[in-house]
Design a protein around this motif. Structure first.
Motif, mmCIF file in Angstrom:
data_model
loop_
_atom_site.group_PDB
_atom_site.id
_atom_site.type_symbol
_atom_site.label_atom_id
_atom_site.label_comp_id
_atom_site.label_asym_id
_atom_site.label_seq_id
_atom_site.Cartn_x
_atom_site.Cartn_y
_atom_site.Cartn_z
ATOM 1 N N GLY A 164 0.653 -1.054 -0.278
ATOM 2 C CA GLY A 164 -0.212 0.328 -0.420
ATOM 3 C C GLY A 164 0.935 1.272 0.078
ATOM 4 N N PRO A 165 0.199 2.801 0.426
ATOM 5 C CA PRO A 165 0.968 3.701 -0.243
ATOM 6 C C PRO A 165 1.751 3.340 1.318
ATOM 7 C CG PRO A 165 -1.664 4.541 0.338
ATOM 8 C CD PRO A 165 -1.499 2.666 0.818
ATOM 9 N N TYR A 166 3.073 4.656 0.761
ATOM 10 C CA TYR A 166 4.073 4.718 1.740
ATOM 11 C C TYR A 166 4.942 3.351 2.490
ATOM 12 C CZ TYR A 166 1.504 8.596 3.635
ATOM 13 O OH TYR A 166 0.887 9.792 3.141
ATOM 14 N N HIS A 167 4.913 1.951 1.344
ATOM 15 C CA HIS A 167 6.038 1.258 1.310
ATOM 16 C C HIS A 167 7.644 2.276 1.138
ATOM 17 C CE1 HIS A 167 5.627 -3.410 0.731
ATOM 18 N NE2 HIS A 167 6.768 -2.804 1.573
ATOM 19 N N PHE A 168 7.856 1.855 1.784
ATOM 20 C CA PHE A 168 9.688 2.093 1.574
ATOM 21 C C PHE A 168 10.126 0.798 -0.043
ATOM 22 C CE2 PHE A 168 13.831 2.132 2.059
ATOM 23 C CZ PHE A 168 14.227 3.437 1.825
ATOM 24 N N PRO A 169 10.935 1.667 -0.463
ATOM 25 C CA PRO A 169 11.074 1.197 -2.439
ATOM 26 C C PRO A 169 12.039 -0.012 -1.600
ATOM 27 C CG PRO A 169 11.649 3.287 -1.979
ATOM 28 C CD PRO A 169 10.737 2.950 -0.730
ATOM 29 N N GLU A 170 12.906 -0.468 -0.438
ATOM 30 C CA GLU A 170 13.868 -1.594 -0.766
ATOM 31 C C GLU A 170 12.015 -2.973 -1.130
ATOM 32 O OE1 GLU A 170 15.498 -1.281 3.683
ATOM 33 O OE2 GLU A 170 13.510 -1.167 3.890
ATOM 34 N N ARG A 214 5.595 10.561 -6.912
ATOM 35 C CA ARG A 214 6.172 10.302 -8.143
ATOM 36 C C ARG A 214 7.939 11.242 -6.394
ATOM 37 N NH1 ARG A 214 7.041 8.871 -13.000
ATOM 38 N NH2 ARG A 214 9.274 8.037 -13.105
ATOM 39 N N SER A 215 7.504 12.451 -6.090
ATOM 40 C CA SER A 215 8.458 12.901 -5.444
ATOM 41 C C SER A 215 9.225 12.281 -4.112
ATOM 42 C CB SER A 215 8.251 14.362 -5.180
ATOM 43 O OG SER A 215 7.326 14.386 -4.609
ATOM 44 N N TRP A 216 8.163 11.763 -3.846
ATOM 45 C CA TRP A 216 8.233 10.975 -2.131
ATOM 46 C C TRP A 216 9.538 9.899 -2.578
ATOM 47 C CZ3 TRP A 216 7.507 6.003 -1.222
ATOM 48 C CH2 TRP A 216 7.691 6.050 0.488
ATOM 49 N N TRP A 217 8.657 9.102 -3.391
ATOM 50 C CA TRP A 217 9.363 8.077 -3.934
ATOM 51 C C TRP A 217 11.280 8.834 -4.462
ATOM 52 C CZ3 TRP A 217 10.894 6.279 -9.068
ATOM 53 C CH2 TRP A 217 9.255 6.644 -9.741
ATOM 54 N N GLU A 218 10.921 9.297 -4.656
ATOM 55 C CA GLU A 218 12.020 10.055 -5.927
ATOM 56 C C GLU A 218 12.830 10.792 -5.080
ATOM 57 O OE1 GLU A 218 11.190 10.846 -10.359
ATOM 58 O OE2 GLU A 218 10.768 12.600 -9.347
ATOM 59 N N ASN A 219 12.457 10.862 -3.391
ATOM 60 C CA ASN A 219 13.725 11.656 -3.114
ATOM 61 C C ASN A 219 14.103 10.538 -2.162
ATOM 62 O OD1 ASN A 219 12.983 14.666 -3.193
ATOM 63 N ND2 ASN A 219 11.178 14.386 -1.778
ATOM 64 N N ILE A 220 13.932 9.486 -1.866
ATOM 65 C CA ILE A 220 14.002 7.594 -1.348
ATOM 66 C C ILE A 220 15.578 7.559 -2.044
ATOM 67 C CG2 ILE A 220 13.794 5.783 -0.472
ATOM 68 C CD1 ILE A 220 11.518 7.111 0.292
ATOM 69 N N LEU A 221 15.325 7.301 -3.490
ATOM 70 C CA LEU A 221 15.664 6.926 -4.486
ATOM 71 C C LEU A 221 17.502 7.497 -4.909
ATOM 72 C CD1 LEU A 221 13.968 4.671 -4.966
ATOM 73 C CD2 LEU A 221 13.506 5.496 -7.172
ATOM 74 N N ALA A 222 17.086 8.630 -3.868
ATOM 75 C CA ALA A 222 18.255 9.510 -4.426
ATOM 76 C C ALA A 222 19.110 10.379 -3.858
ATOM 77 C CB ALA A 222 17.655 11.196 -4.833
ATOM 78 N N GLY A 223 19.107 9.309 -2.418
ATOM 79 C CA GLY A 223 19.363 9.661 -1.283
ATOM 80 C C GLY A 223 20.286 8.478 -0.852
ATOM 81 N N GLU A 224 20.584 8.090 0.368
ATOM 82 C CA GLU A 224 21.418 6.832 0.947
ATOM 83 C C GLU A 224 21.219 5.597 0.082
ATOM 84 O OE1 GLU A 224 24.736 6.071 2.324
ATOM 85 O OE2 GLU A 224 23.952 4.310 2.552
ATOM 86 N N LYS A 239 -4.634 0.295 -6.902
ATOM 87 C CA LYS A 239 -4.729 2.046 -5.378
ATOM 88 C C LYS A 239 -3.443 2.101 -5.459
ATOM 89 C CE LYS A 239 -7.974 1.264 -2.628
ATOM 90 N NZ LYS A 239 -8.639 0.935 -1.114
ATOM 91 N N THR A 240 -2.304 1.334 -5.016
ATOM 92 C CA THR A 240 -1.199 0.765 -4.238
ATOM 93 C C THR A 240 -0.129 1.562 -5.714
ATOM 94 O OG1 THR A 240 -1.752 -0.314 -3.365
ATOM 95 C CG2 THR A 240 0.452 0.197 -3.714
ATOM 96 N N VAL A 241 -0.170 1.522 -6.483
ATOM 97 C CA VAL A 241 0.040 1.811 -8.232
ATOM 98 C C VAL A 241 0.022 3.394 -8.315
ATOM 99 C CG1 VAL A 241 0.867 1.627 -10.647
ATOM 100 C CG2 VAL A 241 0.278 -0.758 -8.757
ATOM 101 N N GLN A 242 -1.022 3.293 -8.361
ATOM 102 C CA GLN A 242 -1.756 4.521 -8.895
ATOM 103 C C GLN A 242 -1.272 5.473 -7.630
ATOM 104 O OE1 GLN A 242 -2.787 5.403 -11.219
ATOM 105 N NE2 GLN A 242 -2.912 7.480 -11.012
ATOM 106 N N TRP A 243 -1.084 5.193 -6.150
ATOM 107 C CA TRP A 243 -0.352 6.153 -5.447
ATOM 108 C C TRP A 243 0.901 6.412 -5.639
ATOM 109 C CZ3 TRP A 243 3.729 6.178 -2.209
ATOM 110 C CH2 TRP A 243 3.360 7.344 -0.968
ATOM 111 N N TYR A 244 1.369 5.808 -6.101
ATOM 112 C CA TYR A 244 3.550 5.684 -6.808
ATOM 113 C C TYR A 244 2.691 6.774 -7.829
ATOM 114 C CZ TYR A 244 5.118 2.185 -2.799
ATOM 115 O OH TYR A 244 5.686 2.406 -1.728
ATOM 116 N N LEU A 245 1.969 6.801 -9.182
ATOM 117 C CA LEU A 245 2.418 7.263 -9.534
ATOM 118 C C LEU A 245 1.940 8.876 -9.536
ATOM 119 C CD1 LEU A 245 0.286 5.588 -12.635
ATOM 120 C CD2 LEU A 245 2.174 5.970 -12.711
ATOM 121 N N ASN A 246 1.270 9.110 -8.286
ATOM 122 C CA ASN A 246 0.687 10.450 -7.745
ATOM 123 C C ASN A 246 1.481 10.958 -6.766
ATOM 124 O OD1 ASN A 246 -1.728 10.279 -8.944
ATOM 125 N ND2 ASN A 246 -2.659 9.505 -7.012
#
Ligand code: NAD
Ligand code: DAU
Length: 339
Positions: A185-191, A317-327, A308-315
């Protein structure tokens, strides 16, 4: 009620806080979270200014910090979501898992013992039962299945469960434990599998499936887990364990193909990589106890929840792009480069 939610800046904890604020407007929620790599204040953005909500940055293993908070707040209920939660990281570095998941739980139990609470709820996992064979669809984990943890992560969660039950028996701390299957669901860490595959597919990157992708998980939409924990911590019997799962078994390869289908991306992105050491084959929950005793049932069909989950990640994008850009970049490199 004054409720402490530990680990509330993580995936399930943040969903749980929104569930509480929506469904129990008369209660007050305090979130204690150390903001590790998995904790993210952005997950709580819509709660931070809520009059019934307080955020405290702190570590559950820090006895002085925890005891001070209990002294100030006089909690009625403690729901412990705080944990190191990723199996692959536990294979790489078990020590921090024991420290947070076992010692941190003990600190919270000690505080509950000293200050008195109506309930200490330990959010545990079906992984404490080990795994089931792939070709025995008749077998399920029940609350009395033996604890046969496979990874350092699940061993640390099993240890914490035993400790909580020991505090019930020895000191009468009113504990409950819930053991849930895989959430999404939403806010699931992309690891983790589902958000990792969604975010990588959106970037047209290869999708690393361990082994042959045959391992099976029993997937539950996160809000259904939150509803179950809410019921158990308020109405479950002290000293009892409740399994949570929605009879929704899928192999990893099925999940990845479904995500690709929803996103309209090619299956050629799938790359089979070296298997996880000690990889559990299959998880499957018998949910008879929680359904019959507390009237819980899952509300979200898997196909709807995944959409719904895929739609949340589409809506978002900046939430997970920030994570991917860090450590995270270093983590991915370390974990997958040599697979
Ligand atoms: P997560 O990794 O997304 O979040 C964990 C949270 O705990 C983070 O906010 C992190 O900052 C916080 N934390 C870690 N160490 C801490 C410490 N020492 N002190 C205070 N806060 C700390 O995890 P999640 O997937 O949301 O899982 C939450 C709980 O649910 C865990 O206990 C996990 O074992 C359990 N669980 C998870 C699943 C699942 O599918 N994700 C299924 C069943 C059970
Ligand atoms: O069952 C509950 C547990 O579910 C929770 O206790 C854990 O905190 C949570 O992380 C989850 O554990 P899993 O190990 O099942 O989840 P993960 O998303 O890491 O992996 C799911 C499956 O997908 C597993 O069989 C491994 C596989 N996998 C995972 C990743 C990250 C891949 O094939 N490729 C990957 O890149």
């Amino acid at each position: 009620m004054n409720i402490l939610v530990t680990g509330g800046a993580g995936f399930i904890g943040s969903n749980f806080i929104y569930y509480q604020l929506k469904n129990h407007p008369d209660d007050r929620i305090v979130c204690l979270d150390a903001l590790t790599y998995a904790g993210n204040l952005a997950n709580l953005e819509s709660a931070l200014n809520h009059p019934s909500f307080r955020f405290v940055k702190g570590d559950i293993t820090d006895r002085a910090c925890v005891f001070k908070l209990f002294e100030e707040e006089k909690f009625d209920i403690v729901a412990n979501f705080a944990a190191e939660s990723h199996v692959d990281r536990s294979v790489e570095n078990p020590g921090v898992f024991l420290h947070t998941n076992v010692f941190g739980t003990q600190v919270l139990l000690d505080a509950c013992r000293q200050y008195g609470v109506k309930r200490f709820h330990q959010v545990s996992t079906d992984e404490v039962y080990g795994d089931l064979p792939i070709d025995r669809k008749d077998l399920f984990f029940t609350e009395s299945s033996p604890l046969r943890a496979s990874s350092p992560y699940s061993a640390s969660k099993a240890a914490a469960d035993l400790l909580a039950l020991a505090y019930y028996r020895t000191y009468q701390v009113p504990v409950t434990i819930s053991r849930c299957s895989n959430n999404y669901g939403p806010y699931h860490f992309p690891e983790k599998l589902i958000p990792l595959m969604i975010t990588r597919a959106l970037n047209d990157q290869s999708l690393p499936v361990y082994g042959k992708g045959e391992n099976i998980r029993d997937w539950l939409y996160v809000e259904d887990h939150c509803a179950a924990v809410d019921l158990v911590m308020r109405s479950g019997r002290a000293g009892e364990v409740y399994n949570i799962g929605g009879h929704n078994e899928k192999s990893n390869i099925e999940i990845v193909k479904l995500i690709l289908k929803i996103l309209g991306k090619p299956e050629s992105l799938i790359t089979f990589v070296a298997d996880r050491p000690g990889h559990d084959l299959r998880y499957a929950i018998d949910n008879t106890k929680i359904t019959s005793e507390l009237g819980w049932s899952p509300q979200t069909e898997f196909e709807d929840g995944l959409q719904k989950t895929v739609q949340w990640y589409l809506n978002n994008r900046s939430w997970w792009e920030n994570i991917l850009a860090g450590e995270y970049k270093n983590y991915y490199e370390r974990m997958y480069a040599r697979r």
